[in-house]
Motif scaffolding. Structure first.
Motif, mmCIF file in Angstrom:
data_model
loop_
_atom_site.group_PDB
_atom_site.id
_atom_site.type_symbol
_atom_site.label_atom_id
_atom_site.label_comp_id
_atom_site.label_asym_id
_atom_site.label_seq_id
_atom_site.Cartn_x
_atom_site.Cartn_y
_atom_site.Cartn_z
ATOM 1 N N THR A 23 0.834 -1.201 0.000
ATOM 2 C CA THR A 23 0.000 0.000 0.000
ATOM 3 C C THR A 23 0.868 1.251 0.000
ATOM 4 O O THR A 23 0.630 2.182 -0.780
ATOM 5 C CB THR A 23 -0.935 0.004 1.220
ATOM 6 O OG1 THR A 23 -1.732 -1.183 1.189
ATOM 7 C CG2 THR A 23 -1.830 1.228 1.214
ATOM 8 N N PHE A 24 1.891 1.285 0.841
ATOM 9 C CA PHE A 24 2.781 2.444 0.875
ATOM 10 C C PHE A 24 3.567 2.596 -0.423
ATOM 11 O O PHE A 24 3.815 3.709 -0.885
ATOM 12 C CB PHE A 24 3.722 2.373 2.079
ATOM 13 C CG PHE A 24 3.057 2.756 3.369
ATOM 14 C CD1 PHE A 24 2.461 3.993 3.531
ATOM 15 C CD2 PHE A 24 3.018 1.866 4.420
ATOM 16 C CE1 PHE A 24 1.844 4.353 4.702
ATOM 17 C CE2 PHE A 24 2.400 2.206 5.604
ATOM 18 C CZ PHE A 24 1.813 3.456 5.752
ATOM 19 N N GLN A 25 3.933 1.502 -1.050
ATOM 20 C CA GLN A 25 4.629 1.588 -2.331
ATOM 21 C C GLN A 25 3.708 2.157 -3.412
ATOM 22 O O GLN A 25 4.139 2.959 -4.243
ATOM 23 C CB GLN A 25 5.146 0.208 -2.744
ATOM 24 C CG GLN A 25 6.342 -0.240 -1.938
ATOM 25 C CD GLN A 25 6.861 -1.590 -2.409
ATOM 26 O OE1 GLN A 25 6.502 -2.062 -3.481
ATOM 27 N NE2 GLN A 25 7.713 -2.190 -1.593
ATOM 28 N N LEU A 26 2.439 1.769 -3.414
ATOM 29 C CA LEU A 26 1.495 2.315 -4.383
ATOM 30 C C LEU A 26 1.250 3.805 -4.154
ATOM 31 O O LEU A 26 1.148 4.585 -5.109
ATOM 32 C CB LEU A 26 0.171 1.552 -4.334
ATOM 33 C CG LEU A 26 0.192 0.163 -4.973
ATOM 34 C CD1 LEU A 26 -1.107 -0.572 -4.652
ATOM 35 C CD2 LEU A 26 0.398 0.258 -6.459
ATOM 36 N N ILE A 27 1.146 4.200 -2.906
ATOM 37 C CA ILE A 27 0.967 5.622 -2.599
ATOM 38 C C ILE A 27 2.163 6.412 -3.105
ATOM 39 O O ILE A 27 2.002 7.460 -3.749
ATOM 40 C CB ILE A 27 0.752 5.829 -1.080
ATOM 41 C CG1 ILE A 27 -0.614 5.286 -0.663
ATOM 42 C CG2 ILE A 27 0.875 7.311 -0.713
ATOM 43 C CD1 ILE A 27 -0.828 5.250 0.832
ATOM 44 N N ALA A 28 3.365 5.931 -2.838
ATOM 45 C CA ALA A 28 4.569 6.616 -3.304
ATOM 46 C C ALA A 28 4.609 6.665 -4.832
ATOM 47 O O ALA A 28 4.974 7.689 -5.421
ATOM 48 C CB ALA A 28 5.815 5.916 -2.762
ATOM 49 N N PHE A 30 2.049 6.704 -7.007
ATOM 50 C CA PHE A 30 1.096 7.658 -7.538
ATOM 51 C C PHE A 30 1.450 9.096 -7.168
ATOM 52 O O PHE A 30 1.125 10.031 -7.898
ATOM 53 C CB PHE A 30 -0.329 7.306 -7.106
ATOM 54 C CG PHE A 30 -0.868 6.098 -7.815
ATOM 55 C CD1 PHE A 30 -1.034 6.104 -9.189
ATOM 56 C CD2 PHE A 30 -1.179 4.939 -7.131
ATOM 57 C CE1 PHE A 30 -1.514 5.002 -9.866
ATOM 58 C CE2 PHE A 30 -1.659 3.822 -7.781
ATOM 59 C CZ PHE A 30 -1.825 3.855 -9.162
ATOM 60 N N MET A 31 2.127 9.308 -6.047
ATOM 61 C CA MET A 31 2.574 10.655 -5.698
ATOM 62 C C MET A 31 3.621 11.151 -6.691
ATOM 63 O O MET A 31 3.666 12.331 -7.016
ATOM 64 C CB MET A 31 3.154 10.682 -4.281
ATOM 65 C CG MET A 31 2.106 10.572 -3.194
ATOM 66 S SD MET A 31 1.008 11.984 -3.159
ATOM 67 C CE MET A 31 2.102 13.230 -2.561
#
Length: 150
Positions: A23-28, A30-31
């Protein structure tokens, strides 16, 4: 001999660490990909449609965005102002960019977003105010359209 099974009272839980990590990798991810250029856009400006309008190939080095609504209110740095106030603000912006060195000032592009109902003469006055301050690179914004406009 009969063996009795003991009921298990132990609760089995899955390990959530890999899911949280993903989840944190996906957030990073897309940011990094998000386009922040929409931040400078005001919803009160309804751009004219043109078949020739297209997004720039690369992002501008130093964009300076000036917007004009249908009632010809000028928006600059999130403030509503008239033409004389814009002249002062643009001169101040030019002075600030020159203080960083000539390269910052030379790379500056004035992006003008004028409402489709605004008068062309007012847009020309905005361009003239920017030229008086020393800016010479301009970009006019419009919406892409498949309908021929020529």
């Amino acid at each position: 001999m009969r063996l009795a099974r003991r009921p298990t009272t132990e609760i089995v839980e899955g390990d959530m660490t890999p899911m949280i990590d993903m989840t944190f990798q996906l957030i990073a991810f897309f940011m990094v990909l998000i386009n922040f250029s929409d931040i400078e856009q005001d919803q009160r400006v309804n751009l004219p449609a043109s078949q020739l309008a297209k997004p720039p190939d690369t992002a501008y080095e130093e964009p300076i965005t000036i917007q004009m609504t249908a009632d010809e209110t000028i928006l600059f740095n999130h403030q509503e102002m008239g033409l004389e106030q814009l002249r002062t603000a643009v001169r101040r912006e030019a002075t600030l960019l020159r203080s960083f060195g000539d390269s910052k000032f030379d790379e500056a592009t004035v992006v003008i977003r004028a409402d489709r109902l605004s008068r062309t003469g007012k847009v020309q006055e905005i361009i003239q105010a920017c030229q008086d301050a020393g800016f010479d690179k301009f970009a006019l914004r419009g919406r892409q359209s498949d309908v021929p406009t020529l």
